[in-house]
Design an enzyme around this catalytic site. Structure first.
Site, PDB file in Angstrom:
ATOM      1  N   PHE A  73       0.817  -1.215   0.000  1.00  0.00           N
ATOM      2  CA  PHE A  73       0.000   0.000   0.000  1.00  0.00           C
ATOM      3  C   PHE A  73       0.857   1.273   0.000  1.00  0.00           C
ATOM      4  O   PHE A  73       0.305   2.371  -0.011  1.00  0.00           O
ATOM      5  CB  PHE A  73      -0.879   0.057   1.263  1.00  0.00           C
ATOM      6  CG  PHE A  73      -1.886  -1.050   1.366  1.00  0.00           C
ATOM      7  CD1 PHE A  73      -3.166  -0.901   0.866  1.00  0.00           C
ATOM      8  CD2 PHE A  73      -1.554  -2.258   1.976  1.00  0.00           C
ATOM      9  CE1 PHE A  73      -4.098  -1.920   0.963  1.00  0.00           C
ATOM     10  CE2 PHE A  73      -2.482  -3.286   2.083  1.00  0.00           C
ATOM     11  CZ  PHE A  73      -3.755  -3.118   1.568  1.00  0.00           C
ATOM     12  N   TYR A 141       0.644  10.128 -11.210  1.00  0.00           N
ATOM     13  CA  TYR A 141       0.233   9.125 -10.221  1.00  0.00           C
ATOM     14  C   TYR A 141      -0.259   7.862 -10.929  1.00  0.00           C
ATOM     15  O   TYR A 141       0.229   6.758 -10.665  1.00  0.00           O
ATOM     16  CB  TYR A 141      -0.861   9.703  -9.315  1.00  0.00           C
ATOM     17  CG  TYR A 141      -1.532   8.660  -8.460  1.00  0.00           C
ATOM     18  CD1 TYR A 141      -0.794   7.863  -7.590  1.00  0.00           C
ATOM     19  CD2 TYR A 141      -2.917   8.461  -8.534  1.00  0.00           C
ATOM     20  CE1 TYR A 141      -1.409   6.892  -6.827  1.00  0.00           C
ATOM     21  CE2 TYR A 141      -3.534   7.498  -7.769  1.00  0.00           C
ATOM     22  CZ  TYR A 141      -2.782   6.715  -6.919  1.00  0.00           C
ATOM     23  OH  TYR A 141      -3.386   5.739  -6.167  1.00  0.00           O
TER      24      TYR A 141
END
Ligand code: UDP
Length: 344
Positions: A73, A141
């Site tokens: 994560f 991103y």
């Protein structure tokens, strides 16, 4: 029982993952550099403080431990910030992931669940996005996450790594009863910003763009509860027991809500209007992102429990209204004393 390393387990989604795995009888270890995560959010399992940009620290983290799988994560994950700081995003999200994959390879860990994103798709060509939709990210991103997905495909061929990339649409909600929720020092996400505005803990909400080609001119997103994301990761662990290769799944509820619709739903939960102002579009934002999660339902057996927007917002509301003292939402001690005196 599986022994799982949660990289980024002190953060928002990672902490909910740790809660889910611990509740379901797995052993959890968290690795986090605590740059945006919180030590106090690591409530299940040991915390190893290490940075994916530091291969020696990773080597120490893996040495002498035996993990069945890794969940990854760790990432910088803000669209607007990635447009302003692409080198920072590629370095952290791409190089960091490579370092982790190499440490896994060195230590014979052969399963990975990877946090990916709807941002890998860019501007959608269809109303609902399934896994066949072309990937064409429009911000660094999304591009950094797509590169990492590509590593996983190559690693499957070269080294036999098994992986599942889960492309989240908009993660939202909290589990206040377990003491975890979204706690960013610099909050940029819609639902927390709406709720913070309602509570007077943040400035009036800025609505970024009202001239999109959507139902009311504001951006449309598919909000999915963080606990349902955790459920999908756990199912991915099971899936990889029987499936080789690199796989990707889209995770969302399949319904889009505009920024204005979110504001209206939040106002109903808060019982008060949300102070807001109109603002220009934010760089890198596509007009609409709505998932088809048919593949996750069929192949993983994913069954989201939080299928309505209001309960998702309500769980976040309870978290932001009564945050633990380590949350940036918590008032400073002096302010807490003033507030306490003002209580009837
Ligand atoms: N948004 C907004 N005001 C805010 C934060 C977000 O209008 O203070 C909008 C944003 O432009 C986007 C949507 O809300 O259209 C969801 O943004 P968020 O940052 O929550 O998630 P993202 O879709 O970027 O992952």
């Amino acid at each position: 029982m599986q022994d799982v390393l949660i990289c980024g387990g002190a953060g928002y989604i990672g902490s909910h993952m740790a809660q889910w795995l611990a509740e379901h009888g797995h052993r959890v270890t968290v690795l986090d550099n605590l740059s945006t995560g919180h030590r106090a959010a690591v409530r299940w399992g040991e915390l190893i403080t290490a940075d994916l940009m530091d291969p020696a620290a990773l080597e120490r983290a893996f040495h002498g431990r035996r993990f069945d799988a890794v969940m990854h994560f760790c990432a910088r994950s803000l669209v607007g910030e990635s447009v302003a700081d692409p080198y920072g995003y590629y370095s952290n999200n791409v190089t960091g992931t490579l370092n982790l994959l190499e440490a896994m390879r060195q230590h014979g860990v052969e399963k990975l669940v990877f946090s990916s994103t709807a941002a890998v798709f860019g501007h959608p060509a269809t109303a609902v996005i399934d896994e066949e939709h072309p990937t064409a990210p429009i911000n660094p991103y999304g591009a950094s996450k797509l590169m990492a997905e590509r590593f996983l495909a190559d690693a499957a061929t070269a080294y036999g790594l098994r992986s599942v990339s889960l492309r989240y649409f908009n993660a939202a909600g909290a589990l206040p009863e377990h003491g975890i929720g979204e706690a960013h020092a610099c909050e940029t996400h819609l639902i927390p910003n709406v709720l913070r505005a309602a509570l007077g803990k943040g400035p009036p909400l800025k609505v970024f763009g009202s001239d999109y080609d959507t139902i009311d001119g504001t951006c449309v997103r598919d909000y999915v509860h963080v606990q349902d994301l955790a459920q999908a990761h756990a199912l991915a662990l099971e899936f990889m027991k029987h499936q080789e290769g690199a796989h990707a799944f889209n995770l969302g509820n399949g319904r889009g809500f505009s920024v204005k619709q979110v504001i209206a739903a939040a106002a109903a939960v808060a019982g008060a209007p949300i102070p807001c102002t109109m603002a220009p579009r934010r760089a890198g934002d596509p007009a609409s992102l709505v998932a088809s999660s048919t593949k996750a339902r069929e192949l993983l057996g994913w069954r989201p429990r939080w299928t309505e927007l209001t309960p998702i917002i309500e769980s976040a509301w309870r978290w932001h209204r009564d945050p633990p003292d380590w949350s940036p939402d918590s008032p400073p001690l002096e302010q807490a004393a003033v507030n306490a005196e003002r209580q009837p």
